[in-house]
Design a protein around this motif. Sequence first.
Motif, PDB file in Angstrom:
ATOM      1  N   THR A   5       6.028   2.171   2.323  1.00 59.76           N
ATOM      2  CA  THR A   5       5.197   1.837   3.487  1.00 59.76           C
ATOM      3  C   THR A   5       4.868   0.347   3.526  1.00 59.76           C
ATOM      4  N   ASP A   6       4.646  -0.247   2.355  1.00 58.14           N
ATOM      5  CA  ASP A   6       4.379  -1.686   2.315  1.00 58.14           C
ATOM      6  C   ASP A   6       5.601  -2.473   2.775  1.00 58.14           C
ATOM      7  N   VAL A   7       6.772  -2.049   2.311  1.00 57.40           N
ATOM      8  CA  VAL A   7       8.007  -2.717   2.725  1.00 57.40           C
ATOM      9  C   VAL A   7       8.219  -2.545   4.225  1.00 57.40           C
ATOM     10  N   TYR A   8       7.892  -1.354   4.725  1.00 56.36           N
ATOM     11  CA  TYR A   8       8.108  -1.077   6.149  1.00 56.36           C
ATOM     12  C   TYR A   8       7.201  -1.931   7.030  1.00 56.36           C
ATOM     13  N   GLU A   9       5.983  -2.173   6.576  1.00 61.14           N
ATOM     14  CA  GLU A   9       5.087  -3.038   7.354  1.00 61.14           C
ATOM     15  C   GLU A   9       5.674  -4.440   7.503  1.00 61.14           C
ATOM     16  N   VAL A  10       6.247  -4.952   6.410  1.00 61.19           N
ATOM     17  CA  VAL A  10       6.866  -6.274   6.476  1.00 61.19           C
ATOM     18  C   VAL A  10       8.129  -6.220   7.328  1.00 61.19           C
TER      19      VAL A  10
ATOM     20  N   GLN B 265       3.517   7.079   6.466  1.00 55.97           N
ATOM     21  CA  GLN B 265       2.176   7.094   5.890  1.00 55.97           C
ATOM     22  C   GLN B 265       1.610   8.506   5.778  1.00 55.97           C
TER      23      GLN B 265
ATOM     24  N   ALA C 156       7.967  -1.771  -4.873  1.00 62.33           N
ATOM     25  CA  ALA C 156       6.919  -1.654  -3.854  1.00 62.33           C
ATOM     26  C   ALA C 156       6.949  -0.283  -3.184  1.00 62.33           C
ATOM     27  N   ALA C 157       5.809   0.112  -2.643  1.00 59.54           N
ATOM     28  CA  ALA C 157       5.740   1.340  -1.853  1.00 59.54           C
ATOM     29  C   ALA C 157       6.535   1.136  -0.577  1.00 59.54           C
TER      30      ALA C 157
END
Length: 229
Positions: A93-98, A227, A90-91
Amino acid sequence: MPLGALRPSPLVEQATEHLRAQITGGEWPVGTKLPGETTLAKSLGVGRSTVREALRALAGAGLVQARQGSGVFVIATTPQDDWSVRLRQAAVTDVYEVRMLVEVEAAHLAARRRTDDDITALRAALAERRDAAAKNDAEFVDADIALHAAVIAAAHNPVLTGLFTEFTPVLRQGLIDLVELLDLRAGRPDHGDESHAALVDAIAREDAEAARRTLQGELEQTLARLQSL
């Protein structure tokens, strides 16, 4: 292709891999009913409980499905990626959002559930983060993650702890890259010290809303930087 007896250990992992090879190699096409546990156990040279665990692992990978009263059937020949594989792919940033969703709630819970031992651990982790300011970027990031892990631990929820543990490898490299690319520690080697100190203080004071607000603000700033890369 004969299955062949297995070496003594680790039996479940070996059994899983042998059965997986039969399926992915086309020996057992989709729709095939697998031999019974007793037959598989004899072929592999293991106990039925080992076969049962191996079949459970294959079901988790989406390869087989147990049908009540009918047996176990092959439903796919390509395994689904497990959670850890998906995270690695995964990117960041996607992991960081979660991560934000997990940690912000964890901070709120930590302020409500923390013990005296948790506060001691949090203050020690904050001190180690400050000491790491004099070290290289990787060591500083490791100390930062350790402090966040202490917050998670103070929430006393094993599921949250498990999720954070899964996130850590992806987050670690992403944060090291962030610090290096943006040179975040050029002016302040202890980058983010005030917000981390405020977080520890809020948890110690059992101020759940302040803990949530403080961590959300800090993580949102980091996400915005990620981002921008």
